[in-house]
Design a protein around this motif. Structure first.
Motif, PDB file in Angstrom:
ATOM      1  N   ALA A 140       0.757  -1.437   0.097  1.00  0.00           N
ATOM      2  CA  ALA A 140      -0.143  -0.109   0.098  1.00  0.00           C
ATOM      3  C   ALA A 140       0.893   0.902   0.213  1.00  0.00           C
ATOM      4  CB  ALA A 140      -0.802   0.353   0.957  1.00  0.00           C
ATOM      5  N   LYS A 146       1.565  -6.333   6.162  1.00  0.00           N
ATOM      6  CA  LYS A 146       1.432  -5.418   5.138  1.00  0.00           C
ATOM      7  C   LYS A 146       2.402  -3.836   5.260  1.00  0.00           C
ATOM      8  CE  LYS A 146      -2.458  -2.719   3.866  1.00  0.00           C
ATOM      9  NZ  LYS A 146      -3.645  -2.635   4.246  1.00  0.00           N
ATOM     10  N   PRO A 193      -4.368  -7.931  11.505  1.00  0.00           N
ATOM     11  CA  PRO A 193      -5.058  -8.734  12.283  1.00  0.00           C
ATOM     12  C   PRO A 193      -5.457 -10.162  11.505  1.00  0.00           C
ATOM     13  CG  PRO A 193      -6.431  -7.197  12.460  1.00  0.00           C
ATOM     14  CD  PRO A 193      -5.451  -6.466  10.844  1.00  0.00           C
ATOM     15  N   THR A 222      -5.505   7.216  11.002  1.00  0.00           N
ATOM     16  CA  THR A 222      -4.352   7.001  10.547  1.00  0.00           C
ATOM     17  C   THR A 222      -3.760   8.291   9.975  1.00  0.00           C
ATOM     18  OG1 THR A 222      -5.771   5.569   8.366  1.00  0.00           O
ATOM     19  CG2 THR A 222      -4.653   3.966  10.212  1.00  0.00           C
ATOM     20  N   ASP A 280     -10.629   4.259  14.010  1.00  0.00           N
ATOM     21  CA  ASP A 280      -8.904   4.352  14.610  1.00  0.00           C
ATOM     22  C   ASP A 280      -9.229   5.364  13.867  1.00  0.00           C
ATOM     23  OD1 ASP A 280      -9.277   3.785  11.824  1.00  0.00           O
ATOM     24  OD2 ASP A 280      -7.770   1.337  12.660  1.00  0.00           O
ATOM     25  N   GLU A 309      -9.714   8.821  -1.161  1.00  0.00           N
ATOM     26  CA  GLU A 309      -9.661   8.558   1.156  1.00  0.00           C
ATOM     27  C   GLU A 309     -10.769  10.326   1.297  1.00  0.00           C
ATOM     28  OE1 GLU A 309      -7.164   6.939   3.125  1.00  0.00           O
ATOM     29  OE2 GLU A 309      -7.838   4.964   2.776  1.00  0.00           O
ATOM     30  N   ASP A 334       2.483   3.911  12.029  1.00  0.00           N
ATOM     31  CA  ASP A 334       1.735   5.444  11.515  1.00  0.00           C
ATOM     32  C   ASP A 334       3.337   6.430  12.189  1.00  0.00           C
ATOM     33  OD1 ASP A 334       0.159   4.174  10.024  1.00  0.00           O
ATOM     34  OD2 ASP A 334      -0.976   5.587  10.628  1.00  0.00           O
ATOM     35  N   LYS A 363      -4.196   6.735   2.858  1.00  0.00           N
ATOM     36  CA  LYS A 363      -2.500   5.535   2.420  1.00  0.00           C
ATOM     37  C   LYS A 363      -4.380   4.191   1.639  1.00  0.00           C
ATOM     38  CE  LYS A 363      -2.901   1.816   5.032  1.00  0.00           C
ATOM     39  NZ  LYS A 363      -4.457   1.440   5.612  1.00  0.00           N
ATOM     40  N   GLY A 364      -3.569   3.462   1.019  1.00  0.00           N
ATOM     41  CA  GLY A 364      -4.096   2.300   0.388  1.00  0.00           C
ATOM     42  C   GLY A 364      -3.931   1.552  -0.834  1.00  0.00           C
ATOM     43  N   LYS A 365      -4.720   0.352  -0.726  1.00  0.00           N
ATOM     44  CA  LYS A 365      -3.580  -0.400  -1.759  1.00  0.00           C
ATOM     45  C   LYS A 365      -3.412  -0.592  -2.576  1.00  0.00           C
ATOM     46  CE  LYS A 365      -7.325  -3.313   0.287  1.00  0.00           C
ATOM     47  NZ  LYS A 365      -7.695  -2.509   1.760  1.00  0.00           N
ATOM     48  N   TYR A 405       3.753  -3.654   9.046  1.00  0.00           N
ATOM     49  CA  TYR A 405       3.071  -4.983  10.334  1.00  0.00           C
ATOM     50  C   TYR A 405       2.571  -5.600   9.933  1.00  0.00           C
ATOM     51  CZ  TYR A 405      -1.190  -1.784   7.943  1.00  0.00           C
ATOM     52  OH  TYR A 405      -1.545  -0.909   7.638  1.00  0.00           O
ATOM     53  N   ALA A 406       2.066  -6.314  10.704  1.00  0.00           N
ATOM     54  CA  ALA A 406       1.146  -7.965  10.572  1.00  0.00           C
ATOM     55  C   ALA A 406      -0.607  -7.950  10.496  1.00  0.00           C
ATOM     56  CB  ALA A 406       1.302  -8.908  11.641  1.00  0.00           C
ATOM     57  N   TYR A 464      -1.630   4.216  16.298  1.00  0.00           N
ATOM     58  CA  TYR A 464      -0.494   3.154  15.806  1.00  0.00           C
ATOM     59  C   TYR A 464       0.828   3.753  15.948  1.00  0.00           C
ATOM     60  CZ  TYR A 464      -5.370   0.732  14.411  1.00  0.00           C
ATOM     61  OH  TYR A 464      -6.455   0.080  13.761  1.00  0.00           O
ATOM     62  N   TYR A 473     -13.302   0.760  11.293  1.00  0.00           N
ATOM     63  CA  TYR A 473     -12.165   0.620  12.619  1.00  0.00           C
ATOM     64  C   TYR A 473     -12.347   1.180  13.386  1.00  0.00           C
ATOM     65  CZ  TYR A 473     -10.126  -1.952   8.742  1.00  0.00           C
ATOM     66  OH  TYR A 473      -9.603  -3.240   7.613  1.00  0.00           O
TER      67      TYR A 473
END
Ligand SMILES: Nc1nc2c([nH]c(=O)n2[C@H]2C[C@H](O)[C@@H](COP(=O)(O)OP(=O)(O)OP(=O)(O)O)O2)c(=O)[nH]1
Length: 314
Positions: free
Chosen positions: A10, A84, A79, A37, A35, A60, A129, A40-42, A76-77, A126, A33
Motif C-alpha cells: 500500500a 502489510k 489481524p 491513521t 481508528d 480518501e 504511523d 493510504k491504501g492498497k 505490520y501484521a 498505531y 475500524y
C-alpha cells in the motif's frame, strides 16, 4: 504443503499545510475500524507505489496532491496475519486543493482532521504511523519541509548503435523503449513536474513525449545535456542543472547513461551536498529508470534532502 501468504502493498502520504503560521498534518478517522491513521491504501493491479499514494489520497480525502520527500516504509501484521508494507511520502496540500476537495463522510472515512504534528502523534492509533510522522517531524525541525524535485531520467531502450545507419542522435526507441515511455507517464506525474528538459537526441525526446502530451507541457531540448556534447567535451551540464536548482520547480531532466554521473555531481555541487556513493549510485540507472532528487525550496543550498531511485516498469 504449507502456503506462504504474500505481503499486501500500500502507499500513502503525510499531507501537510501551514495554518496560522504552523504546520498541520492530515489524519483520517476511519468509519469501520474507529481508528485514526495517515491516509493510504492498497496498490491496484499494474499500478506503481507513487501512483497509488496520489490516487488513494484523492479517493480518501478528495485532495489532489503531488508527492514530496519519501518518508519511509511501515510494516505490520494485519489481524489476518498477512504482512502489510506501506510506502509513505510527504505531500504539500495547496489551499486551492483544499477548496476543491469534494470530501464527504463515507463508509470508509468518517472525518478528516487537520492538526499539529504534536496532536497528530497523540491521536494516531498505531505505532508504525507514528514513526512515519516522526520522519516528517524531523524534516520540519530541519526547516526543509517545502521541497521540489529534480527528476533525473535515463531515456528508454533505444536501437543499438551498430544496428542503426543514421546519426547517433537520431537513433529511435525500440518497442520496449516506447512502452517504457508510456509507462513513465502515470508514475512521473505523481511528482507533478512543471518543466521537462531533454537532450535533443530522438531517444530522449521520445521518452518524455508521452508525459509532455499528458501534462500539456512542452519539451525544452537542450544540447548542454546531450551525449554528443558530452563526448566532444563541450557539454553544459552545470548551466542546465544550475538553472533547475535556481528556478526551484519540479522538473524532469532526460539524458544519457554516460552523462548522468555528471548531472548528479552538478546537483550535489549546486546544493552544497558532499559527494559520495549516495549521490553517484543515483546515476546508476537502467534505461527508462529515474532518480528523484529532493531539494529544499526555501534554501536549495542546504543539500540534497533525499533521493529515491525507481526502476523501469517495462
Ligand atoms: N493503517 C494502519 N492499520 C493498522 C496498523 N497496525 C495495525 O494493526 N493495523 C490494523 C488496523 C486494521 O484492523 C487492520 C487493517 O488495516 P489497514 O489499514 O492495514 O488495511 P485496509 O485494507 O483496511 O485499508 P487500506 O490498506 O485499503 O487503506 O490492520 C498500522 O500501523 N496502520
Amino acid at each position: 504443503m504449507s502456503q506462504v501468504a504474500t505481503a499486501v502493498y500500500a502507499a500513502g502520504a503525510v499531507c501537510w499545510r501551514v495554518i496560522g503560521g504552523r504546520i498541520h498534518v492530515l489524519v483520517v478517522h476511519r468509519t469501520v475500524y474507529g481508528d485514526v491513521t495517515i491516509p493510504k491504501g492498497k496498490v491496484d493491479p499494474g499500478e506503481t507505489l507513487p501512483e497509488t499514494a496520489v490516487r488513494e489520497i484523492g479517493e480518501e480525502t478528495g485532495l489532489r496532491v503531488a508527492l514530496g520527500v519519501p518518508l519511509g516504509v511501515s510494516r505490520y501484521a494485519m489481524p489476518s496475519g498477512r504482512e502489510k508494507i506501506v510506502h509513505y511520502w510527504a505531500a504539500h496540500v495547496t489551499e486551492k486543493a483544499v477548496q476543491r476537495s469534494t470530501f464527504r463522510p463515507n463508509a470508509e472515512i468518517a472525518a478528516l482532521e487537520w492538526i499539529t504534528i504534536k496532536r497528530a502523534r497523540s491521536y494516531l492509533s498505531y505505532e508504525p504511523d507514528r514513526e512515519i510522522l516522526d520522519n516528517f517531524a524531523a524534516l520540519v525541525e530541519q526547516g526543509v519541509t517545502d521541497t521540489f524535485g529534480v527528476i533525473v531520467l535515463r531515456h528508454g531502450k533505444a536501437q543499438p548503435r551498430g544496428a542503426w545507419k543514421g546519426t547517433d542522435a537520431s537513433r529511435p526507441l525500440t518497442e520496449r523503449g516506447v512502452k517504457q515511455a508510456a509507462a513513465l507517464v502515470g508514475m512521473l506525474r505523481a511528482w507533478a513536474p512543471r518543466k521537462l528538459v531533454s537532450s535533443p537526441a530522438v531517444r530522449c525526446v521520445t521518452t518524455v513525449a508521452p508525459l509532455a502530451a499528458a501534462s500539456t507541457l512542452s519539451v525544452k531540448r537542450d544540447d548542454g545535456i546531450s551525449q554528443d556534447a558530452w563526448e566532444a567535451g563541450n557539454d553544459e551540464v552545470r548551466r542546465v542543472i544550475g538553472k533547475r536548482v535556481r528556478v526551484g520547480k519540479t522538473a524532469v531532466v532526460c539524458s544519457h547513461g554516460p552523462v548522468l554521473p555528471e548531472i548528479m555531481r552538478e546537483i550535489a555541487l549546486a546544493t552544497g551536498t558532499p559527494l559520495g556513493s549516495y549521490v553517484s549510485d543515483a546515476a546508476e540507472l537502467e534505461v527508462g529508470g529515474f532518480s528523484v532528487v529532493h531539494l529544499s525550496s526555501s534554501n536549495p543550498s542546504s543539500g540534497i534532502i533525499a533521493i529515491e531511485t525507481h526502476e523501469p516498469r517495462v
